[in-house]
Write a protein that holds these residues in place. Sequence first.
Motif, PDB file in Angstrom:
ATOM      1  N   UNK A 306       0.746  -1.242  -0.016  1.00  0.00           N
ATOM      2  CA  UNK A 306       0.083  -0.005   0.134  1.00  0.00           C
ATOM      3  C   UNK A 306       0.824   1.173   0.098  1.00  0.00           C
ATOM      4  N   UNK A 308       2.783   2.676  -2.316  1.00  0.00           N
ATOM      5  CA  UNK A 308       2.794   3.531  -3.320  1.00  0.00           C
ATOM      6  C   UNK A 308       1.612   4.351  -3.543  1.00  0.00           C
ATOM      7  N   UNK A 309       0.487   3.860  -2.895  1.00  0.00           N
ATOM      8  CA  UNK A 309      -0.745   4.688  -2.897  1.00  0.00           C
ATOM      9  C   UNK A 309      -0.708   5.651  -1.670  1.00  0.00           C
ATOM     10  N   UNK A 310      -0.329   5.114  -0.774  1.00  0.00           N
ATOM     11  CA  UNK A 310      -0.176   6.184   0.294  1.00  0.00           C
ATOM     12  C   UNK A 310       0.526   7.364  -0.014  1.00  0.00           C
ATOM     13  N   UNK A 312       1.245   8.279  -2.983  1.00  0.00           N
ATOM     14  CA  UNK A 312       0.540   9.643  -4.036  1.00  0.00           C
ATOM     15  C   UNK A 312      -0.635  10.114  -3.384  1.00  0.00           C
ATOM     16  N   UNK A 313      -0.802  10.012  -2.141  1.00  0.00           N
ATOM     17  CA  UNK A 313      -1.631  10.935  -1.620  1.00  0.00           C
ATOM     18  C   UNK A 313      -0.805  11.929  -0.507  1.00  0.00           C
ATOM     19  N   UNK A 365      -4.172  17.022  -7.478  1.00  0.00           N
ATOM     20  CA  UNK A 365      -4.412  15.651  -6.812  1.00  0.00           C
ATOM     21  C   UNK A 365      -4.386  16.126  -5.215  1.00  0.00           C
ATOM     22  N   UNK A 368      -7.182  18.113  -3.961  1.00  0.00           N
ATOM     23  CA  UNK A 368      -8.161  17.277  -3.822  1.00  0.00           C
ATOM     24  C   UNK A 368      -7.986  16.444  -2.455  1.00  0.00           C
ATOM     25  N   UNK A 378      -8.850   9.925   2.373  1.00  0.00           N
ATOM     26  CA  UNK A 378      -7.477  10.027   1.521  1.00  0.00           C
ATOM     27  C   UNK A 378      -6.417  10.268   2.336  1.00  0.00           C
ATOM     28  N   UNK A 423       0.808   6.781 -14.128  1.00  0.00           N
ATOM     29  CA  UNK A 423       0.885   5.597 -13.083  1.00  0.00           C
ATOM     30  C   UNK A 423       1.954   4.570 -13.339  1.00  0.00           C
TER      31      UNK A 423
ATOM     32  N   UNK B   1     -15.390   4.804  -5.704  1.00  0.00           N
ATOM     33  CA  UNK B   1     -14.893   6.371  -5.635  1.00  0.00           C
ATOM     34  C   UNK B   1     -14.123   7.001  -6.977  1.00  0.00           C
ATOM     35  N   UNK B  36      -6.770   8.478  -8.749  1.00  0.00           N
ATOM     36  CA  UNK B  36      -7.434   8.521  -7.478  1.00  0.00           C
ATOM     37  C   UNK B  36      -7.918   7.160  -7.457  1.00  0.00           C
ATOM     38  N   UNK B  38      -6.876   4.675  -8.303  1.00  0.00           N
ATOM     39  CA  UNK B  38      -5.515   3.523  -7.816  1.00  0.00           C
ATOM     40  C   UNK B  38      -5.123   3.956  -6.410  1.00  0.00           C
ATOM     41  N   UNK B  39      -5.182   5.230  -6.040  1.00  0.00           N
ATOM     42  CA  UNK B  39      -4.651   5.350  -4.504  1.00  0.00           C
ATOM     43  C   UNK B  39      -6.002   5.314  -3.519  1.00  0.00           C
ATOM     44  N   UNK B  40      -6.977   4.976  -4.067  1.00  0.00           N
ATOM     45  CA  UNK B  40      -8.290   4.835  -2.955  1.00  0.00           C
ATOM     46  C   UNK B  40      -8.174   3.527  -2.116  1.00  0.00           C
ATOM     47  N   UNK B  41      -7.083   2.856  -2.682  1.00  0.00           N
ATOM     48  CA  UNK B  41      -6.991   1.533  -1.857  1.00  0.00           C
ATOM     49  C   UNK B  41      -6.339   1.704  -0.508  1.00  0.00           C
TER      50      UNK B  41
END
Lengths: 497, 98
Positions: A306, A308-310, A312-313, A365, A368, A378, A423, B1, B36, B38-41
């Motif tokens: 997780x 990469x997802x974290x 990119x937030x 991003x 948002x 997020x 991505x 989402x 978004x 993709x990162x929502x996980x």
Amino acid sequence: MDDLIRRSARELADLLQSGAVSAREVAVAHLDRIAEVDERVHAFLHVDRAHTLTQADDIDARRRAGEQMGPLAGVPLALKDVLAMRGQPTTCGSKMLEGWRPPYNATVVQRLLDNDIVILGKTNMDEFAMGSSTEHSAYGPTHNPWDLTRIPGGSGGGSAAALAAFEAPLAIGTDTGGSIRQPAAVTGTVGVKPTYGAVSRYGLVALASSLDQPGPCARTVEDTAMLHMAIAGHDPKDSTSLDMPWPDMVAAAQRRDLAGVRVGLVRELGGEGFQAGVRQRFDEAVALLTSLGADVVEVSCPSFDYALAAYYLILPSECSSNLAKFDGMRYGLRVGDDGDHSVEQVMGLTRAAGFGPEVTRRIMLGTYALSSGYYDAYYGSAQKVRTLIQRDFDAAFATCDVLISPTSPTTAFPLGSKLDDPLSMYLQDVATIPVNLAGNAGMSLPIGLAPEDGLPVGLQIIAPIKGDARLYEVGGALEAALHAAWGHGILAEAPAL
Amino acid sequence: MSGITRAEVAHLAKLARLTLTDEQLDHYAEQLSVIIESVARVQEVAGADVPATSHPVPLVNVLRPDVVQPGLSNLDALAMAPAQEDGRFRVPRILDEE
């Protein structure tokens, strides 16, 4: 003097100390090399030959006068264009800061000058350090010296390419999600992201303040350690700077004893999505570590899936806030100030004109992720993932001294191939990002060429927070064994430019 | 989402002070939706009991002695200003005309 550009920083330092060469001769050799090859490589955004030679002459004069000099005095260096240097252009690869000359020195720059390290110029980078290819520079991409049609990595592709093209023996990078380590991996050079807080961020134009960390880059582990010692240490101007004594990284690099060192192989970093040749060289390096006496075990860090997802937030959130200061009011670009437009309109026009697509994407991003209604889902969730990643590291380091993985999933890819697929570009940093989220130290060093394309492969070593010396212990020993097996350093295999 | 609309992107651009064209708004709407999604996980993994981490190596109460130190001079601060007047930054009008 062609020979001088191929020397390590350590060798140059010895030659300079013995008086066999002058700082001016060393600087001229590198400036001539830049003049010869940089039209093709484009590692540098700015070179000020006269300024560089003035600094070199001053060092020679003081050495002749008997002054006690630092260990790297007279050795040249390439500086990433994200660090402020008084009176010298500092663009961050952006049109927003074209022509800006900072009124002060970053602490890293001041330490380089205090150590009499000769600054050759400012190196190219993805705009405001956002990217993995240097293609997001507003001034055009840097080309990989191994194959000029391929990316040199990013964001610090200019610094890494300068090393690989023998334009400089030392370079400074900054690493927010892999911007030192991934360029090192794809250019066959060495780069270290120190523990968060080890090197001052004062005067580093911020991308994401809780992730950014300046660090040393070079062609050998020992050179990297020497530069690390020159720039690390407490700085009262950075409130996140660690106030603690650091062990001697150079001694660690020279130890070359891996007996009983516990090395953890991170299961989540290296399977699916990693190029076959990268995995092959990595497996060979693991076998080599074992033969050197290291105790290699597999560890699992499930939350890394997780990361990469974290990232990119968290990164866009911090960056949208940090880059709010570029509004055209006090310095940098100003567009549309015609007497009719309001201040808000001028800001909007300035920022739309000054920022490239990747920066714009990440600012929006982040805006948002931080906006009301989405903040908890997020940004809040991403911060919790950060805690889980730290816990995974804590558990792994309870049984291991260092962790290892391939630095990057692939070797250098062709310029242009991922430019409009954000991505896919972001995946380049899948193995390096967890280190920034947790604040640990990480190194990339070359371990061979991928059989399918003949391009360099990097191995990442990860140490716990404040355990930076372990990177040099393991990296130094592994590098010595590889060089013994090859009969030379990896850059001896690079094609002539 | 998933699926961020052009109107939402236009709102974000306004908040971020980015004057974008309609074409750019459409382009970013498409790209931001993919990212978004993709990162929502990140929402899947951490329970309510997991604390948030904002800083990897937290330090608290980092203060320097309360002693006057030299700062940037007026000349240095204004040296790179896009516009200046009487030793100050000159900026476009702040208030709307009536």
